[in-house]
Design a protein around this motif. Structure first.
Motif, PDB file in Angstrom:
ATOM      1  N   SER A   9       0.835  -1.209   0.000  1.00  0.00           N
ATOM      2  CA  SER A   9       0.000   0.000   0.000  1.00  0.00           C
ATOM      3  C   SER A   9       0.863   1.251   0.000  1.00  0.00           C
ATOM      4  CB  SER A   9      -0.923  -0.004   1.224  1.00  0.00           C
ATOM      5  OG  SER A   9      -1.800  -1.114   1.151  1.00  0.00           O
ATOM      6  N   GLN A  10       1.634   1.396  -1.052  1.00  0.00           N
ATOM      7  CA  GLN A  10       2.450   2.590  -1.269  1.00  0.00           C
ATOM      8  C   GLN A  10       2.628   2.737  -2.777  1.00  0.00           C
ATOM      9  OE1 GLN A  10       6.560   2.173   0.078  1.00  0.00           O
ATOM     10  NE2 GLN A  10       6.446  -0.045  -0.088  1.00  0.00           N
ATOM     11  N   PRO A  63      -4.438  -4.471  -2.554  1.00  0.00           N
ATOM     12  CA  PRO A  63      -2.980  -4.458  -2.628  1.00  0.00           C
ATOM     13  C   PRO A  63      -2.429  -5.821  -2.198  1.00  0.00           C
ATOM     14  CG  PRO A  63      -3.788  -2.495  -1.489  1.00  0.00           C
ATOM     15  CD  PRO A  63      -4.961  -3.419  -1.669  1.00  0.00           C
ATOM     16  N   THR A  83      -1.393   0.272  -4.612  1.00  0.00           N
ATOM     17  CA  THR A  83      -2.584   1.069  -4.318  1.00  0.00           C
ATOM     18  C   THR A  83      -3.552   0.978  -5.495  1.00  0.00           C
ATOM     19  OG1 THR A  83      -1.414   2.986  -5.157  1.00  0.00           O
ATOM     20  CG2 THR A  83      -1.407   2.659  -2.773  1.00  0.00           C
TER      21      THR A  83
END
Length: 184
Positions: A9-10, A63, A83
């Motif tokens: 999640s980046q 994700p 994401t």
DNA sequence: CCGTCGATGTACT
DNA sequence: GTACATCGACGGC
């Protein structure tokens, strides 16, 4: 020093860089990831750019899941979803585990061509559309939680696209003989 | 060594 | 009909 467990999640380009040097297996076959590319929702080169379709639905899923699509009607390509609407294409690996099985699937004499491209890699690993949307932290997938830091990671233009060609979101392990092609 | 080309599912014009 | 996050066969140097 080693990095922490990969967080999907980046932004995809950070995940793409973090994946270089990491171990990745499918049903016991695999090796070390040496080349990746990042794709983002606002990126004209990304499948997700125009919104969800039947093919790219996985890119808008959780994700840490797989997005597998058919390329040029023939090959399969494997991505790791980050994401929403972003993903990392796994382009090349240094093959290391399950070599005999991968050699049989690929039918090539040179191990350097086993996984040196996104379509070659899925063929060697036995990945096809049936793996679309599967969680990457569950068998048959195994992704290394740590990796060596201080790798020489190169970046450059993504391969085979015609839009947003100047975004340098292709990443590779410097000096690796297992890249799909050299970096400039 | 290099460039060209065919294969062909999915998405778009 | 055309484009495409590709690959390998083939022909020419």
């Amino acid at each position: 020093m080693q990095s922490h467990t990969l967080e999907f999640s980046q932004p995809a380009h950070l995940v793409a860089k973090s994946l270089i040097g990491r171990r990745f297996l499918v049903s016991g076959c695999g090796g070390i990831i040496v080349e990746t590319e990042a794709y983002a929702p606002d990126d004209p080169a990304s499948h997700s750019f125009r919104g969800p379709t039947a093919r790219n639905k996985a890119m808008f899923g959780n994700p840490g899941t797989a997005y597998v699509y058919r390329s040029y009607g023939i090959h399969w390509c494997l991505n790791f979803v980050c994401t929403c609407g972003s993903a990392v294409l796994i382009r090349a690996m240094e093959p290391h585990w399950g070599l005999d099985v991968m050699r049989e699937r690929r039918d090539v004499s040179d191990d350097r061509s086993l996984c040196s491209g996104p379509g070659k890699l899925t063929q060697a690993l036995g990945v096809d559309g049936g793996f679309d949307r599967w969680a990457l932290d569950q068998y048959p997938f195994e992704l290394g939680a740590t990796r060596i830091d201080d790798l020489n990671i190169l970046s450059g233009r993504r391969v085979g696209i015609t839009r947003a060609v100047d975004i340098p979101w292709r990443f590779g392990l410097g000096g690796s003989p297992f890249l799909s092609r050299p970096f400039n």
